[in-house]
Motif scaffolding. Structure first.
Motif, PDB file in Angstrom:
ATOM      1  N   GLU A 128      -4.478  41.409  39.517  1.00  0.00           N
ATOM      2  CA  GLU A 128      -3.755  40.290  40.127  1.00  0.00           C
ATOM      3  C   GLU A 128      -2.938  39.507  39.101  1.00  0.00           C
ATOM      4  OE1 GLU A 128      -6.526  37.943  42.353  1.00  0.00           O
ATOM      5  OE2 GLU A 128      -6.391  39.265  44.104  1.00  0.00           O
ATOM      6  N   LEU A 129      -3.229  39.683  37.827  1.00  0.00           N
ATOM      7  CA  LEU A 129      -2.405  39.042  36.809  1.00  0.00           C
ATOM      8  C   LEU A 129      -1.006  39.666  36.748  1.00  0.00           C
ATOM      9  CD1 LEU A 129      -4.894  38.521  33.842  1.00  0.00           C
ATOM     10  CD2 LEU A 129      -3.640  36.722  35.063  1.00  0.00           C
ATOM     11  N   TYR A 130      -0.901  40.929  37.134  1.00  0.00           N
ATOM     12  CA  TYR A 130       0.393  41.616  37.057  1.00  0.00           C
ATOM     13  C   TYR A 130       1.462  40.938  37.912  1.00  0.00           C
ATOM     14  CZ  TYR A 130       3.970  45.099  38.039  1.00  0.00           C
ATOM     15  OH  TYR A 130       5.168  45.727  38.226  1.00  0.00           O
ATOM     16  N   PRO A 131       1.222  40.682  39.218  1.00  0.00           N
ATOM     17  CA  PRO A 131       2.253  39.980  39.989  1.00  0.00           C
ATOM     18  C   PRO A 131       2.585  38.601  39.425  1.00  0.00           C
ATOM     19  CG  PRO A 131       0.652  40.989  41.452  1.00  0.00           C
ATOM     20  CD  PRO A 131       0.089  41.095  40.071  1.00  0.00           C
ATOM     21  N   ALA A 132       1.580  37.910  38.878  1.00  0.00           N
ATOM     22  CA  ALA A 132       1.847  36.589  38.307  1.00  0.00           C
ATOM     23  C   ALA A 132       2.833  36.695  37.144  1.00  0.00           C
ATOM     24  CB  ALA A 132       0.541  35.949  37.843  1.00  0.00           C
ATOM     25  N   VAL A 133       2.647  37.704  36.304  1.00  0.00           N
ATOM     26  CA  VAL A 133       3.564  37.916  35.187  1.00  0.00           C
ATOM     27  C   VAL A 133       4.944  38.317  35.698  1.00  0.00           C
ATOM     28  CG1 VAL A 133       4.018  39.340  33.149  1.00  0.00           C
ATOM     29  CG2 VAL A 133       1.706  38.498  33.596  1.00  0.00           C
ATOM     30  N   VAL A 134       4.995  39.159  36.730  1.00  0.00           N
ATOM     31  CA  VAL A 134       6.270  39.572  37.315  1.00  0.00           C
ATOM     32  C   VAL A 134       7.022  38.367  37.860  1.00  0.00           C
ATOM     33  CG1 VAL A 134       7.343  40.848  39.205  1.00  0.00           C
ATOM     34  CG2 VAL A 134       5.557  41.930  37.835  1.00  0.00           C
ATOM     35  N   PHE A 135       6.315  37.463  38.529  1.00  0.00           N
ATOM     36  CA  PHE A 135       6.958  36.256  39.052  1.00  0.00           C
ATOM     37  C   PHE A 135       7.533  35.423  37.903  1.00  0.00           C
ATOM     38  CE2 PHE A 135       5.949  35.221  43.641  1.00  0.00           C
ATOM     39  CZ  PHE A 135       5.661  36.527  43.999  1.00  0.00           C
ATOM     40  N   PHE A 162       8.799  30.234  38.727  1.00  0.00           N
ATOM     41  CA  PHE A 162       7.862  29.761  37.708  1.00  0.00           C
ATOM     42  C   PHE A 162       6.664  29.050  38.330  1.00  0.00           C
ATOM     43  CE2 PHE A 162      11.669  29.582  34.683  1.00  0.00           C
ATOM     44  CZ  PHE A 162      11.299  30.753  34.039  1.00  0.00           C
ATOM     45  N   VAL A 163       6.939  28.166  39.283  1.00  0.00           N
ATOM     46  CA  VAL A 163       5.851  27.411  39.929  1.00  0.00           C
ATOM     47  C   VAL A 163       4.937  28.362  40.690  1.00  0.00           C
ATOM     48  CG1 VAL A 163       5.328  25.705  41.719  1.00  0.00           C
ATOM     49  CG2 VAL A 163       7.162  25.265  40.067  1.00  0.00           C
ATOM     50  N   THR A 164       5.515  29.338  41.368  1.00  0.00           N
ATOM     51  CA  THR A 164       4.709  30.299  42.115  1.00  0.00           C
ATOM     52  C   THR A 164       3.849  31.141  41.176  1.00  0.00           C
ATOM     53  OG1 THR A 164       6.461  30.413  43.778  1.00  0.00           O
ATOM     54  CG2 THR A 164       4.772  32.106  43.864  1.00  0.00           C
ATOM     55  N   ALA A 165       4.391  31.511  40.015  1.00  0.00           N
ATOM     56  CA  ALA A 165       3.615  32.270  39.032  1.00  0.00           C
ATOM     57  C   ALA A 165       2.392  31.475  38.585  1.00  0.00           C
ATOM     58  CB  ALA A 165       4.485  32.613  37.826  1.00  0.00           C
TER      59      ALA A 165
END
Length: 204
Positions: A128-135, A162-165
């Motif tokens: 789940e860290l992957y989508p956060a980094v992509v965002f 950025f806020v969504t990440a």
């Protein structure tokens, strides 16, 4: 050749650069709309299934995991084939396009990094860290576009990514995570894609 002829040639050249940039913007917008809608809906369906207990079953989960990517590949091919001639655009247009392409390539590299680590450790948090980094990377690409074009809406979209990440990082392994993914993709990918298409058609 007279000065008038030279001026007309220069104007025609500049007009071609602007039109090429508009076409590039429209094509990029179409890809964003397709990806934002497909993956945004995917995230929301998974969130609803988790929160409301909707049974998807193994086949349903497989279809939900694979179908958006298959469809998005089809959208990408369709967008690319609509205009095969090179459209270089102006310097700013090329720089913005390069920023998004570089971000996409980086995302693929990160996928090759996060996926094996998550699978080998059977860790949902790592995955789940992957989508956060992509965002966050998408926010960087949009911030680059804002700095090059100085249009407020581009800065707003960058801030949204950025806020969504950060929101994803704070909700890892919770039911809110998938909701944020789905809404984030619709808000910061699909909607800006529509805006890009409209602006391209208006020549803005």
């Amino acid at each position: 050749m007279s000065a008038a002829d030279t001026a007309l040639d220069d104007l025609a050249f500049l007009k071609g650069l602007v039109e090429a940039g508009d076409r590039n913007q429209a094509r990029m917008g179409e890809a964003f709309v397709g990806g934002g809608l497909l993956y945004g809906v995917q995230g929301l369906v998974w969130w609803a299934s988790d929160v409301f207990g909707w049974p998807l079953g193994p086949l349903g989960n497989l279809a939900l995991a694979a179908l958006p990517t298959i469809l998005f590949c089809g959208v990408t091919v369709w967008v690319a084939r609509r205009d095969r001639q090179p459209r270089p655009g102006g310097a700013v247009s090329r720089a913005v396009r390069a920023a998004f392409i570089a971000t996409g390539v980086t995302n693929l590299a990160l996928l090759c990094l996060f996926a094996p680590a998550a699978i080998s450790r059977q860790s949902l948090v790592i995955w789940e860290l992957y989508p956060a980094v992509v965002f966050a990377l998408q926010g960087g690409a949009w911030a680059t576009a804002y700095m090059l074009r100085r249009r407020l809406w581009l800065g707003v979209v960058a801030l949204g990514w950025f806020v969504t990440a950060v929101g994803l990082g704070l909700t890892l392994a919770t039911s809110h995570y998938l909701l944020i993914v789905g809404l984030g993709l619709l808000a910061w990918m699909a909607i800006p894609g529509f805006v890009m298409i409209r602006l391209a058609h208006k020549g803005a």
